[in-house]
Design a protein around this motif. Structure first.
Motif, PDB file in Angstrom:
ATOM      1  N   ALA A   1       5.312  13.282   2.894  1.00 14.00           N
ATOM      2  CA  ALA A   1       5.987  12.055   2.482  1.00 14.00           C
ATOM      3  C   ALA A   1       5.012  11.147   1.759  1.00 14.00           C
ATOM      4  O   ALA A   1       3.805  11.182   2.009  1.00 14.00           O
ATOM      5  N   VAL A   2       5.558  10.341   0.867  1.00 10.80           N
ATOM      6  CA  VAL A   2       4.826   9.228   0.277  1.00 10.80           C
ATOM      7  C   VAL A   2       5.586   7.976   0.665  1.00 10.80           C
ATOM      8  O   VAL A   2       6.794   7.881   0.424  1.00 10.80           O
ATOM      9  N   TRP A   3       4.867   7.064   1.299  1.00 13.44           N
ATOM     10  CA  TRP A   3       5.446   5.785   1.716  1.00 13.44           C
ATOM     11  C   TRP A   3       4.748   4.646   1.004  1.00 13.44           C
ATOM     12  O   TRP A   3       3.536   4.679   0.789  1.00 13.44           O
TER      13      TRP A   3
ATOM     14  N   ILE B   1      -2.871   6.354  -1.948  1.00 14.30           N
ATOM     15  CA  ILE B   1      -2.611   6.602  -3.370  1.00 14.30           C
ATOM     16  C   ILE B   1      -3.402   5.585  -4.187  1.00 14.30           C
ATOM     17  O   ILE B   1      -3.334   4.378  -3.945  1.00 14.30           O
ATOM     18  N   ARG B   2      -4.166   6.107  -5.150  1.00 11.76           N
ATOM     19  CA  ARG B   2      -5.092   5.254  -5.916  1.00 11.76           C
ATOM     20  C   ARG B   2      -4.472   4.617  -7.150  1.00 11.76           C
ATOM     21  O   ARG B   2      -4.807   3.493  -7.502  1.00 11.76           O
ATOM     22  N   ASP B   3      -3.627   5.366  -7.835  1.00 12.77           N
ATOM     23  CA  ASP B   3      -3.082   4.863  -9.106  1.00 12.77           C
ATOM     24  C   ASP B   3      -1.818   5.649  -9.436  1.00 12.77           C
ATOM     25  O   ASP B   3      -1.390   6.517  -8.680  1.00 12.77           O
TER      26      ASP B   3
ATOM     27  N   SER C   1       0.832  -1.196   0.000  1.00 11.00           N
ATOM     28  CA  SER C   1       0.000   0.000   0.000  1.00 11.00           C
ATOM     29  C   SER C   1       0.869   1.248   0.000  1.00 11.00           C
ATOM     30  O   SER C   1       1.891   1.309   0.668  1.00 11.00           O
ATOM     31  N   THR C   2       0.429   2.264  -0.734  1.00  7.44           N
ATOM     32  CA  THR C   2       1.173   3.511  -0.855  1.00  7.44           C
ATOM     33  C   THR C   2       0.306   4.649  -0.334  1.00  7.44           C
ATOM     34  O   THR C   2      -0.873   4.740  -0.685  1.00  7.44           O
TER      35      THR C   2
ATOM     36  N   HIS D   1       1.042  13.587  -6.324  1.00  6.75           N
ATOM     37  CA  HIS D   1       1.492  13.784  -4.943  1.00  6.75           C
ATOM     38  C   HIS D   1       3.008  13.944  -4.840  1.00  6.75           C
ATOM     39  O   HIS D   1       3.493  14.751  -4.052  1.00  6.75           O
ATOM     40  N   VAL D   2       3.754  13.198  -5.631  1.00  6.33           N
ATOM     41  CA  VAL D   2       5.217  13.359  -5.621  1.00  6.33           C
ATOM     42  C   VAL D   2       5.580  14.744  -6.146  1.00  6.33           C
ATOM     43  O   VAL D   2       6.427  15.431  -5.561  1.00  6.33           O
ATOM     44  N   ASP D   3       4.931  15.186  -7.212  1.00  8.36           N
ATOM     45  CA  ASP D   3       5.188  16.532  -7.735  1.00  8.36           C
ATOM     46  C   ASP D   3       4.829  17.594  -6.698  1.00  8.36           C
ATOM     47  O   ASP D   3       5.555  18.572  -6.513  1.00  8.36           O
ATOM     48  N   TYR D   4       3.714  17.412  -6.015  1.00 10.05           N
ATOM     49  CA  TYR D   4       3.295  18.347  -4.958  1.00 10.05           C
ATOM     50  C   TYR D   4       4.376  18.446  -3.879  1.00 10.05           C
ATOM     51  O   TYR D   4       4.739  19.538  -3.441  1.00 10.05           O
ATOM     52  N   ILE D   5       4.891  17.301  -3.462  1.00 10.66           N
ATOM     53  CA  ILE D   5       5.928  17.266  -2.425  1.00 10.66           C
ATOM     54  C   ILE D   5       7.162  18.045  -2.889  1.00 10.66           C
ATOM     55  O   ILE D   5       7.687  18.886  -2.165  1.00 10.66           O
TER      56      ILE D   5
END
Length: 179
Positions: free
Chosen positions: A66-68, A119-121, A16-17, A128-132
């Protein structure tokens, strides 16, 4: 008719992300960048004990994003954040605290809650990575993403996923955009 195949820019790990925003109680504080080495040390220790992949991260003065990606069949991000927040707080001077924070023996450094989003897809991950990576520019801390040192943006550039000039330069943009 030729159909264009798009290849995701960012690789999702197995499991899961999630996207997170974790903030200090005092939103005017600079504690996270003032003690960034401490935060990194605690973060690494928790990551070694309770594995997860950091897909992207950006540490700002009073909050972080963060995205994990967690291992398969593991969605227990809350205990990981609890360990990170508690480990970071231990040894720091307590902040001004409410009666409920005193009762729960909290130091008053972190907001109790944080924002999480599953994160859905691949498109959601990319957004989200670009936002970060653009967040330090959005907050006016730098004019270019590459100028903020507390970001996984530099890893993405090293890996050839993003160009060093990704996101442009805010000095080249004029106007007010409702923020």
């Amino acid at each position: 008719m030729d159909e264009k195949v798009t290849v995701p820019r960012y690789r999702r790990a197995q499991g899961s992300t999630f996207f997170f925003t974790v903030a200090l109680a005092d939103r005017s504080s600079t504690l996270l960048v003032d003690h960034v080495d401490r935060l990194r040390r605690i973060y690494r220790t928790v990551q070694q004990r309770r594995p997860f992949e950091t897909v992207a991260i950006c540490i700002l003065p009073e909050h972080l994003h963060a995205v994990w990606s967690l291992p398969d069949h593991d969605v227990d991000f809350s205990s990981r954040w609890n360990l990170i927040k508690g480990g970071f707080s231990r040894g720091l001077e307590p902040q001004e605290r409410s009666a409920s924070k005193l009762l729960k023996r909290e130091k008053g450094i972190w907001q109790r809650r944080y924002w999480e989003h599953a994160i859905r897809d691949d498109a959601d991950l990319e957004r989200h990575v670009d936002y970060i990576h653009f967040n330090p520019v959005k907050h006016g801390l730098v004019t270019q993403a590459r100028d903020w040192s507390f970001s996984s943006f530099h890893r993405y550039v090293e890996q050839g996923i993003l160009a060093a000039d990704w996101g442009g330069d805010m000095r080249d943009i004029s106007g007010h955009f409702g923020e």
